[in-house]
Design a protein around this motif. Structure first.
Motif, PDB file in Angstrom:
ATOM      1  N   MET A 195      55.877 -28.938  64.045  1.00 25.21           N
ATOM      2  CA  MET A 195      55.011 -30.129  63.739  1.00 25.21           C
ATOM      3  C   MET A 195      53.947 -29.708  62.732  1.00 25.21           C
ATOM      4  SD  MET A 195      52.346 -31.532  66.614  1.00 25.21           S
ATOM      5  CE  MET A 195      51.168 -30.119  66.348  1.00 25.21           C
ATOM      6  N   GLY A 196      53.336 -28.843  62.628  1.00 27.71           N
ATOM      7  CA  GLY A 196      52.242 -28.455  61.633  1.00 27.71           C
ATOM      8  C   GLY A 196      52.887 -28.381  60.057  1.00 27.71           C
ATOM      9  N   SER A 197      54.115 -27.766  60.185  1.00 26.03           N
ATOM     10  CA  SER A 197      54.700 -27.817  58.959  1.00 26.03           C
ATOM     11  C   SER A 197      55.272 -29.144  58.075  1.00 26.03           C
ATOM     12  CB  SER A 197      56.139 -27.203  58.946  1.00 26.03           C
ATOM     13  OG  SER A 197      55.890 -25.544  59.426  1.00 26.03           O
ATOM     14  N   GLY A 198      55.617 -30.216  59.296  1.00 26.18           N
ATOM     15  CA  GLY A 198      55.849 -31.333  58.645  1.00 26.18           C
ATOM     16  C   GLY A 198      54.563 -32.096  58.101  1.00 26.18           C
ATOM     17  N   MET A 199      53.320 -31.910  58.956  1.00 28.10           N
ATOM     18  CA  MET A 199      51.970 -32.400  58.104  1.00 28.10           C
ATOM     19  C   MET A 199      51.579 -31.762  57.022  1.00 28.10           C
ATOM     20  SD  MET A 199      50.009 -33.273  61.795  1.00 28.10           S
ATOM     21  CE  MET A 199      49.630 -31.494  62.245  1.00 28.10           C
ATOM     22  N   ALA A 200      51.949 -30.601  56.998  1.00 29.35           N
ATOM     23  CA  ALA A 200      51.596 -29.768  55.679  1.00 29.35           C
ATOM     24  C   ALA A 200      52.483 -30.263  54.572  1.00 29.35           C
ATOM     25  CB  ALA A 200      51.643 -28.163  55.963  1.00 29.35           C
ATOM     26  N   PHE A 201      53.775 -30.480  55.011  1.00 26.61           N
ATOM     27  CA  PHE A 201      54.658 -31.032  53.963  1.00 26.61           C
ATOM     28  C   PHE A 201      54.227 -32.057  53.346  1.00 26.61           C
ATOM     29  CE2 PHE A 201      58.523 -32.473  52.059  1.00 26.61           C
ATOM     30  CZ  PHE A 201      58.735 -31.549  51.126  1.00 26.61           C
ATOM     31  N   ALA A 202      53.789 -33.106  54.131  1.00 23.33           N
ATOM     32  CA  ALA A 202      53.677 -34.265  53.860  1.00 23.33           C
ATOM     33  C   ALA A 202      52.436 -34.424  53.056  1.00 23.33           C
ATOM     34  CB  ALA A 202      53.163 -35.131  55.094  1.00 23.33           C
ATOM     35  N   ARG A 203      51.489 -33.642  53.242  1.00 25.10           N
ATOM     36  CA  ARG A 203      50.225 -33.421  52.471  1.00 25.10           C
ATOM     37  C   ARG A 203      50.423 -32.802  51.122  1.00 25.10           C
ATOM     38  NH1 ARG A 203      44.362 -32.469  52.943  1.00 25.10           N
ATOM     39  NH2 ARG A 203      43.672 -32.433  50.907  1.00 25.10           N
ATOM     40  N   ALA A 204      51.292 -31.849  51.232  1.00 22.66           N
ATOM     41  CA  ALA A 204      51.646 -31.272  49.845  1.00 22.66           C
ATOM     42  C   ALA A 204      52.276 -32.162  48.789  1.00 22.66           C
ATOM     43  CB  ALA A 204      52.329 -29.971  50.121  1.00 22.66           C
ATOM     44  N   THR A 205      53.169 -32.927  49.415  1.00 21.76           N
ATOM     45  CA  THR A 205      54.162 -33.659  48.302  1.00 21.76           C
ATOM     46  C   THR A 205      53.006 -34.626  47.821  1.00 21.76           C
ATOM     47  OG1 THR A 205      54.634 -35.116  50.126  1.00 21.76           O
ATOM     48  CG2 THR A 205      56.417 -33.194  49.518  1.00 21.76           C
ATOM     49  N   GLY A 206      51.813 -35.183  48.458  1.00 13.06           N
ATOM     50  CA  GLY A 206      51.200 -36.331  48.089  1.00 13.06           C
ATOM     51  C   GLY A 206      49.938 -35.767  47.434  1.00 13.06           C
ATOM     52  N   GLU A 207      49.747 -34.548  47.218  1.00 15.79           N
ATOM     53  CA  GLU A 207      48.201 -34.002  46.468  1.00 15.79           C
ATOM     54  C   GLU A 207      48.432 -34.313  45.129  1.00 15.79           C
ATOM     55  OE1 GLU A 207      44.957 -32.396  46.566  1.00 15.79           O
ATOM     56  OE2 GLU A 207      45.969 -32.842  48.385  1.00 15.79           O
ATOM     57  N   TYR A 208      47.159 -34.627  44.885  1.00 19.24           N
ATOM     58  CA  TYR A 208      46.929 -35.005  43.428  1.00 19.24           C
ATOM     59  C   TYR A 208      45.857 -34.316  42.965  1.00 19.24           C
ATOM     60  CZ  TYR A 208      45.778 -37.675  39.355  1.00 19.24           C
ATOM     61  OH  TYR A 208      45.436 -38.209  38.158  1.00 19.24           O
ATOM     62  N   GLY A 209      44.685 -34.382  43.566  1.00 17.76           N
ATOM     63  CA  GLY A 209      43.426 -34.143  43.221  1.00 17.76           C
ATOM     64  C   GLY A 209      43.269 -32.689  42.818  1.00 17.76           C
ATOM     65  N   SER A 210      43.507 -31.709  43.581  1.00 17.32           N
ATOM     66  CA  SER A 210      43.289 -30.327  43.598  1.00 17.32           C
ATOM     67  C   SER A 210      44.397 -29.721  42.400  1.00 17.32           C
ATOM     68  CB  SER A 210      43.697 -29.608  44.990  1.00 17.32           C
ATOM     69  OG  SER A 210      44.982 -29.767  45.479  1.00 17.32           O
ATOM     70  N   VAL A 211      45.600 -30.616  42.229  1.00 16.36           N
ATOM     71  CA  VAL A 211      46.744 -30.150  41.429  1.00 16.36           C
ATOM     72  C   VAL A 211      46.557 -30.223  40.048  1.00 16.36           C
ATOM     73  CG1 VAL A 211      49.230 -30.129  41.103  1.00 16.36           C
ATOM     74  CG2 VAL A 211      48.477 -29.989  43.321  1.00 16.36           C
ATOM     75  N   ILE A 212      45.850 -31.545  39.806  1.00 18.53           N
ATOM     76  CA  ILE A 212      45.730 -32.010  38.481  1.00 18.53           C
ATOM     77  C   ILE A 212      45.011 -30.981  37.578  1.00 18.53           C
ATOM     78  CG2 ILE A 212      43.715 -33.215  38.871  1.00 18.53           C
ATOM     79  CD1 ILE A 212      46.483 -34.494  36.749  1.00 18.53           C
ATOM     80  N   PHE A 213      44.114 -30.375  37.975  1.00 19.92           N
ATOM     81  CA  PHE A 213      43.164 -29.311  37.133  1.00 19.92           C
ATOM     82  C   PHE A 213      43.834 -28.306  36.973  1.00 19.92           C
ATOM     83  CE2 PHE A 213      40.116 -32.075  39.349  1.00 19.92           C
ATOM     84  CZ  PHE A 213      39.491 -32.614  38.289  1.00 19.92           C
ATOM     85  N   ILE A 214      44.609 -27.654  37.785  1.00 12.80           N
ATOM     86  CA  ILE A 214      45.636 -26.199  37.686  1.00 12.80           C
ATOM     87  C   ILE A 214      46.934 -26.418  37.143  1.00 12.80           C
ATOM     88  CG2 ILE A 214      46.362 -25.995  39.803  1.00 12.80           C
ATOM     89  CD1 ILE A 214      45.101 -23.223  39.910  1.00 12.80           C
ATOM     90  N   ALA A 215      47.585 -27.730  37.080  1.00 13.41           N
ATOM     91  CA  ALA A 215      48.995 -27.812  36.861  1.00 13.41           C
ATOM     92  C   ALA A 215      49.205 -27.768  35.550  1.00 13.41           C
ATOM     93  CB  ALA A 215      49.449 -28.838  37.510  1.00 13.41           C
ATOM     94  N   GLY A 216      48.422 -28.358  34.615  1.00 13.22           N
ATOM     95  CA  GLY A 216      48.697 -28.341  33.190  1.00 13.22           C
ATOM     96  C   GLY A 216      49.335 -29.656  33.043  1.00 13.22           C
ATOM     97  N   ASN A 217      50.189 -30.314  33.903  1.00 13.00           N
ATOM     98  CA  ASN A 217      50.985 -31.663  33.791  1.00 13.00           C
ATOM     99  C   ASN A 217      51.720 -31.418  32.628  1.00 13.00           C
ATOM    100  OD1 ASN A 217      49.106 -32.219  35.793  1.00 13.00           O
ATOM    101  ND2 ASN A 217      47.540 -32.635  34.408  1.00 13.00           N
ATOM    102  N   ILE A 218      52.494 -30.292  32.351  1.00  5.11           N
ATOM    103  CA  ILE A 218      53.387 -30.290  31.234  1.00  5.11           C
ATOM    104  C   ILE A 218      54.902 -30.934  31.585  1.00  5.11           C
ATOM    105  CG2 ILE A 218      54.747 -28.781  29.498  1.00  5.11           C
ATOM    106  CD1 ILE A 218      52.304 -26.660  30.171  1.00  5.11           C
ATOM    107  N   PRO A 219      55.414 -32.194  31.068  1.00  9.86           N
ATOM    108  CA  PRO A 219      56.660 -32.488  31.455  1.00  9.86           C
ATOM    109  C   PRO A 219      57.851 -31.415  31.508  1.00  9.86           C
ATOM    110  CG  PRO A 219      55.513 -33.861  29.765  1.00  9.86           C
ATOM    111  CD  PRO A 219      54.753 -32.619  29.872  1.00  9.86           C
TER     112      PRO A 219
END
Length: 274
Positions: A195-219
């Motif tokens: 159950m916790g993994s399902g909720m964590a996975f759903a949060r991770a796939t839709g995460e934007y704010g924390s990723v945008i600054f560290i991802a680099g967003n390189i295609p």
């Protein structure tokens, strides 16, 4: 003479109606409008949009890194929950509060903090011989941070209810630590972990704010799907953004359905065994 106990909540009909109305208003209608906004594209345009190489690369990266983040948190989140529940030590309350910090912080703050630490000239990043920020490793770190509380808070109540006497009895019968964990503890934790993994996975796939600054967003390298959706909206391609969002929604729904089905089967099996 028997007195009929009064229900705290209204009867089934009224409660069900209110619940269905709330669920429709908050979940069903927005998703229906998302599907409606892509209706005018036509199947050919919709298919070409979601099968664009850049989109497929972002979908693959998002799902892969989300899965790895959840797998990491299953191990370390369970360990953190175990320490919080089973041991008494100075600062326990502080650690328990820190688990919920990703819930309280704006995701942008988390992203900036991680980028400050792990950028090539950051406090920690400068000591590594390889890049962490602006790579999939940075995305993985961000998703681990934001999804950790889901695992800890799902496992923690189960551990609190799990009596130590079962472990002591197994130890008395000659079972080793690994056997006790595998045969006594893990079966009790599995439904909560799923159950916790399902909720964590759903949060991770839709995460934007924390990723945008560290991802680099390189295609084709470190670009996640929410970034592509946002970029299409910035170019006023609403239908394209809706098409990609709808496709990701279907994928997430299928995965969550599998998680929920597995959690139900494990709970049923555990109940039948008890």
């Amino acid at each position: 003479m028997f007195l009929k106990s009064r229900a705290i909540l209204p009867g089934f009909g009224l409660s069900f109606g209110i619940s269905l109305f709330s669920l429709s208003l908050m979940v069903v209608i927005p998703f229906a409008m998302l599907a409606y906004s892509t209706w005018g594209m036509g199947w050919k345009t919709f298919y070409s949009t979601i099968t664009h190489p850049q989109v497929l690369s972002a979908i693959y990266l998002t799902l892969k890194i989300s899965f790895l983040a959840v797998l990491t948190n299953v191990i370390f989140g369970t360990l953190i929950a175990w320490v919080i529940v089973r041991y008494q030590f100075f600062g326990k309350g502080l650690i328990n509060a820190l688990v919920d910090l990703p819930f309280a912080l704006p995701t942008a703050v988390t992203g900036i903090a991680l980028a400050t630490l792990y950028a090539p000239n950051g406090w920690l990043g400068k000591w590594f011989n390889f890049k962490i920020a602006f790579t999939p490793i940075g995305i993985w770190l961000a998703l681990v941070v934001v999804s950790l509380p889901f695992i800890v808070r799902a496992v923690q109540p189960v551990l609190e209810d799990l009596s130590v006497e079962f472990e002591e009895a197994a130890q008395t019968l000659g079972a080793g630590s690994l056997t006790i964990f595998r045969r006594v503890i893990l079966p009790e934790l599995l439904p909560a972990l799923v159950m916790g993994s399902g909720m964590a996975f759903a949060r991770a796939t839709g995460e934007y704010g924390s990723v945008i600054f560290i991802a680099g967003n390189i295609p084709f390298s470190s670009e996640i799907l929410p970034v592509i959706i946002t970029s299409k909206l910035e170019m006023f391609d609403t239908q394209g953004a809706s098409a990609i969002a709808l496709f990701m929604l279907v994928i997430s729904f299928v995965i969550l359905f599998i998680f929920n089905k597995a959690q139900w089967l494990l709970s049923k099996r555990l109940g039948a065994r008890v």
